[in-house]
Design a protein around this motif. Sequence first.
Motif, short mmCIF file in Angstrom:
data_model
loop_
_atom_site.label_atom_id
_atom_site.label_comp_id
_atom_site.label_asym_id
_atom_site.label_seq_id
_atom_site.Cartn_x
_atom_site.Cartn_y
_atom_site.Cartn_z
N GLY A 100 7.60 5.17 -6.50
CA GLY A 100 7.07 3.88 -6.27
C GLY A 100 6.01 3.72 -5.22
N LEU A 101 5.87 4.88 -4.44
CA LEU A 101 5.03 5.01 -3.51
C LEU A 101 3.44 5.13 -3.77
N GLY A 102 3.18 5.30 -4.97
CA GLY A 102 2.02 5.97 -5.44
C GLY A 102 0.55 5.08 -5.05
N GLY A 103 0.93 3.66 -4.88
CA GLY A 103 -0.25 2.71 -4.45
C GLY A 103 -0.82 2.19 -5.94
N ASP A 104 -0.23 2.35 -6.95
CA ASP A 104 -1.00 1.87 -8.18
C ASP A 104 0.12 1.20 -9.32
N GLU A 105 -0.12 0.38 -10.12
CA GLU A 105 0.71 -0.28 -10.92
C GLU A 105 1.54 0.57 -11.75
N GLU A 106 1.23 1.90 -12.30
CA GLU A 106 2.00 2.71 -13.00
C GLU A 106 3.15 3.57 -12.01
#
Length: 185
Positions: A155-161
């Motif tokens: 959940g740390l990827g910085g995008d909605e997906e």
Amino acid sequence: MESNMKFVICAVLFTLVADRVSASRQAEAVIQAGTDEGVSGLVMFYQTAETEPVQISGSISGLAPGLHGLHVHQNGNLTSACSDAGSHFNPAGSDHGAHPNLADRRHVADLGNVVADETGTADFQLQDKLQTLYDGENVIVGRAIVIHALEDDLGLGGDEESKKTGNAGARVGCGLIELSQGLEE
């Protein structure tokens, strides 16, 4: 005499209820291929009591070496290369996150990553305090466990997906979580 009979009946009922509450549960999921034909394995789930965490152990082979996201998905349907398993199991409507996070900071589904060695086998042991093998909102029995092609970004990827799936990629394998024989109620 009548009070003795009531006592005996109450004692028997108490014993039956206590045995039922304290009875451990075990489930398993046989992993079948999803988008990658070579993936197979077995994941075992064990919970000693409703208030205890679920112990999860497994061995999945046929993976690319490295990290792979592992999640429980909403449906127990394994067809269409595991895509019919639906989205991550998320009864609270939380964002995707890391497995050890607090309850309000991740899906019930989120188990983080497992590591496949150079032979493509991931042997792992985890525990989870949100999931349960007993009845309730967070019960995982009857749902699918899915192993993904890529590393879960937690959940740390910085995008909605990232907030939905952790960008873990294709569903390379999945299995139906079923109570072990003789333990169904």
